[in-house]
Design a protein around this motif. Structure first.
Motif, PDB file in Angstrom:
ATOM      1  N   PRO A  71     -94.897  52.546  62.340  1.00 61.00           N
ATOM      2  CA  PRO A  71     -95.351  53.582  63.277  1.00 61.00           C
ATOM      3  C   PRO A  71     -96.440  53.034  64.196  1.00 61.00           C
ATOM      4  O   PRO A  71     -97.240  52.194  63.799  1.00 61.00           O
ATOM      5  CB  PRO A  71     -95.911  54.666  62.355  1.00 61.00           C
ATOM      6  CG  PRO A  71     -95.252  54.436  61.044  1.00 61.00           C
ATOM      7  CD  PRO A  71     -95.083  52.948  60.941  1.00 61.00           C
ATOM      8  N   LYS A  72     -96.462  53.541  65.424  1.00 58.59           N
ATOM      9  CA  LYS A  72     -97.470  53.086  66.375  1.00 58.59           C
ATOM     10  C   LYS A  72     -98.394  54.235  66.782  1.00 58.59           C
ATOM     11  O   LYS A  72     -99.512  54.344  66.291  1.00 58.59           O
ATOM     12  CB  LYS A  72     -96.789  52.478  67.603  1.00 58.59           C
ATOM     13  CG  LYS A  72     -97.747  51.850  68.602  1.00 58.59           C
ATOM     14  CD  LYS A  72     -96.987  51.267  69.801  1.00 58.59           C
ATOM     15  CE  LYS A  72     -97.956  50.705  70.827  1.00 58.59           C
ATOM     16  NZ  LYS A  72     -97.243  50.230  72.044  1.00 58.59           N
ATOM     17  N   ASP A  73     -97.928  55.103  67.658  1.00 58.91           N
ATOM     18  CA  ASP A  73     -98.776  56.190  68.149  1.00 58.91           C
ATOM     19  C   ASP A  73     -98.111  57.532  67.915  1.00 58.91           C
ATOM     20  O   ASP A  73     -96.888  57.656  67.921  1.00 58.91           O
ATOM     21  CB  ASP A  73     -99.045  56.022  69.662  1.00 58.91           C
ATOM     22  CG  ASP A  73     -99.726  54.703  69.981  1.00 58.91           C
ATOM     23  OD1 ASP A  73    -100.695  54.383  69.276  1.00 58.91           O
ATOM     24  OD2 ASP A  73     -99.264  54.013  70.902  1.00 58.91           O
ATOM     25  N   GLY A  74     -98.954  58.562  67.737  1.00 62.62           N
ATOM     26  CA  GLY A  74     -98.466  59.942  67.690  1.00 62.62           C
ATOM     27  C   GLY A  74     -97.848  60.326  66.364  1.00 62.62           C
ATOM     28  O   GLY A  74     -97.689  59.511  65.447  1.00 62.62           O
ATOM     29  N   ASP A  75     -97.484  61.630  66.297  1.00 67.54           N
ATOM     30  CA  ASP A  75     -96.858  62.177  65.090  1.00 67.54           C
ATOM     31  C   ASP A  75     -96.245  63.510  65.456  1.00 67.54           C
ATOM     32  O   ASP A  75     -96.517  64.086  66.525  1.00 67.54           O
ATOM     33  CB  ASP A  75     -97.890  62.360  63.981  1.00 67.54           C
ATOM     34  CG  ASP A  75     -97.244  62.536  62.612  1.00 67.54           C
ATOM     35  OD1 ASP A  75     -95.991  62.549  62.556  1.00 67.54           O
ATOM     36  OD2 ASP A  75     -97.974  62.670  61.617  1.00 67.54           O
ATOM     37  N   PHE A  76     -95.404  64.026  64.570  1.00 74.94           N
ATOM     38  CA  PHE A  76     -94.889  65.364  64.756  1.00 74.94           C
ATOM     39  C   PHE A  76     -96.026  66.372  64.630  1.00 74.94           C
ATOM     40  O   PHE A  76     -97.039  66.114  63.968  1.00 74.94           O
ATOM     41  CB  PHE A  76     -93.820  65.678  63.707  1.00 74.94           C
ATOM     42  CG  PHE A  76     -92.420  65.338  64.150  1.00 74.94           C
ATOM     43  CD1 PHE A  76     -91.557  66.323  64.597  1.00 74.94           C
ATOM     44  CD2 PHE A  76     -91.965  64.020  64.136  1.00 74.94           C
ATOM     45  CE1 PHE A  76     -90.277  66.026  65.006  1.00 74.94           C
ATOM     46  CE2 PHE A  76     -90.690  63.695  64.544  1.00 74.94           C
ATOM     47  CZ  PHE A  76     -89.831  64.697  64.979  1.00 74.94           C
ATOM     48  N   ALA A  77     -95.847  67.553  65.249  1.00 76.12           N
ATOM     49  CA  ALA A  77     -96.854  68.610  65.162  1.00 76.12           C
ATOM     50  C   ALA A  77     -96.155  69.956  65.240  1.00 76.12           C
ATOM     51  O   ALA A  77     -95.019  70.064  65.727  1.00 76.12           O
ATOM     52  CB  ALA A  77     -97.876  68.470  66.286  1.00 76.12           C
TER      53      ALA A  77
END
Length: 418
Positions: free
Chosen positions: A171-177
């Motif tokens: 994983p690099k940037d961000g995520d689910f929300a």
């Protein structure tokens, strides 16, 4: 002569028959096939229990067949060394099974320390019996070596690539929300990293004299088996304990990190050996490179045999009963799906715990055996048996978390409740 000895000689004669048929230029082919038929008939007559008289007759027939086979084989080659070499090159490149069809001919050389040539006098007779007894010499038994076990624990694959590439995605940037109505959806991203493993070679050779193979029944078979067994053990040793300095592979213990107590620190009342093992398993399971990573599951524990005896074999409960009744002396034991093995290579007081499925081994050049001449072997009646393989051995960068190599006392202290 015991049935095992008859079987050993019979196997040698059958091997000679196949070799002779392979090398014959046509004039001996029919005679050799007839001889092979005779051998098969003799083998059939030996099935089941047989009388001493029948064994004596069989042994004499085998001796005669051996002599006949040798003469026919020598005649079949007609002294054509060029065709010998052609067969050898094909054998080394393509077909390991043809090792037994090529006798007194052949290929290869590798490092095997500077051991002595195996000659007839290598078969010693401590009771003063004459050393050279020809075909009546007792057939030698195989060298009693440990069996390698590592291939059942690691991840194996075939490859034809010298520089074996492997890629890790993280994983690099961000995520689910969770997003409100008309809300902006977050962006996520990942990256890939590619690395390369280089092959390692493990090899050895033996030098035998023609006379030793002729005079000592089954010697070449024992020598070949010894070479194969030692190859497997040396390869296993590199996979587990190699220092990673070329040409050595980097072993699993070299990848091992120290134990991290984390939430287990100072939590266990009077911890025993299995508490130490389970603490390491828990550390491996709960250590992640990134959120939501699949946890590692340890499948191997290795300790010194003395620690194995002290901590497992001799461990008893308050009533004097064994805590681990399945842990017999110097034998492996499986507890909770984890194999615990005593290994002399592990220093006393150390423990190695790992998910060995994360250790990767390739079959770049599978194990092969070659037989041939080197230097002045031809004029000194000697030949070489060579065994070797090439393989990649590596752990992906992220998976290095799945290996722990630390002191038992240090781990016990870290989890002991004051």
């Amino acid at each position: 002569m015991e049935k095992e000895e008859i079987d050993a000689i019979l196997l040698g004669v059958k091997t000679e028959a196949k070799a002779a048929i392979d090398k014959a230029n046509g004039e001996n082919a029919e005679a050799l096939k007839a001889l092979e038929t005779k051998i098969k008939g003799l083998e059939t007559s030996l099935e089941g229990s047989v009388s001493k008289e029948k064994f004596d007759i069989a042994s004499k027939e085998l001796i005669d067949l051996s002599a006949t086979m040798k003469a026919m084989k020598e005649e079949g080659t007609n002294g054509k060394l060029v065709s010998f070499k052609d067969k050898l090159n094909e054998f080394i490149t393509d077909n390991i099974d043809k090792i037994k069809s090529i006798h007194k001919a052949g290929s290869g050389l590798v490092e095997f320390k500077a051991v002595d040539t195996i000659v007839t006098t290598s078969a010693s007779n401590p009771d003063g019996i004459p050393e050279l007894m020809g075909v009546q010499s007792a057939a030698p038994t195989r060298v009693n070596l440990k069996a390698p076990y590592i291939d059942t624990l690691v991840t194996r694959q075939n490859t034809s690539l010298a520089a074996f590439p492997y890629t890790e995605s993280v994983p690099k940037d961000g995520d689910f929300a969770f997003v409100a109505e008309k809300g902006t959806k977050p962006q996520i991203d990942f990256k890939i990293e590619t690395r390369y493993a280089e092959p390692r070679k493990v090899a050895a050779h033996e030098v035998l004299s023609d006379e030793s193979v002729q005079d000592i029944p089954n010697l070449q078979s024992v020598a070949t088996d010894y070479l194969f067994s030692k190859h497997g053990l040396k390869r296993q040793n590199g996979i587990l304990f190699g220092d990673g300095v070329a040409p050595n592979p980097k072993g699993a213990t070299e990848y091992g990190r120290v134990f991290s107590a984390g939430d287990l620190a100072l939590k266990v009342v009077t911890p025993n050996f299995m508490d130490v093992v389970n603490a390491c398993i828990t550390d491996i399971f709960t250590t992640h490179n990134f959120v939501d990573e699949v946890p590692y599951m340890a499948n191997l524990v290795m300790v010194n045999p003395n620690d194995f005896f002290i901590e497992m074999v001799s461990a008893k409960d308050a009533n004097g009963l064994p805590l681990y009744p399945t842990a017999s002396l110097f034998n492996r034991v499986v507890i909770g799906g984890v194999t615990i093995i005593p290994a002399e290579e592990i220093p006393a007081g150390k423990i190695f715990v790992s998910d060995m499925s994360k250790y990767n081994v390739t079959n770049y050049v599978p194990y092969k055996v070659s037989i041939g001449w080197i230097n002045d072997n031809f004029i000194t009646n000697q030949f070489v048996i060579l065994g070797e393989s090439r393989f990649h051995a590596f752990v992906k960068k992220l998976d290095e978390q799945a290996f722990i190599y630390d002191d038992i006392a240090t781990i016990k202290t870290a989890i002991t409740k004051p």
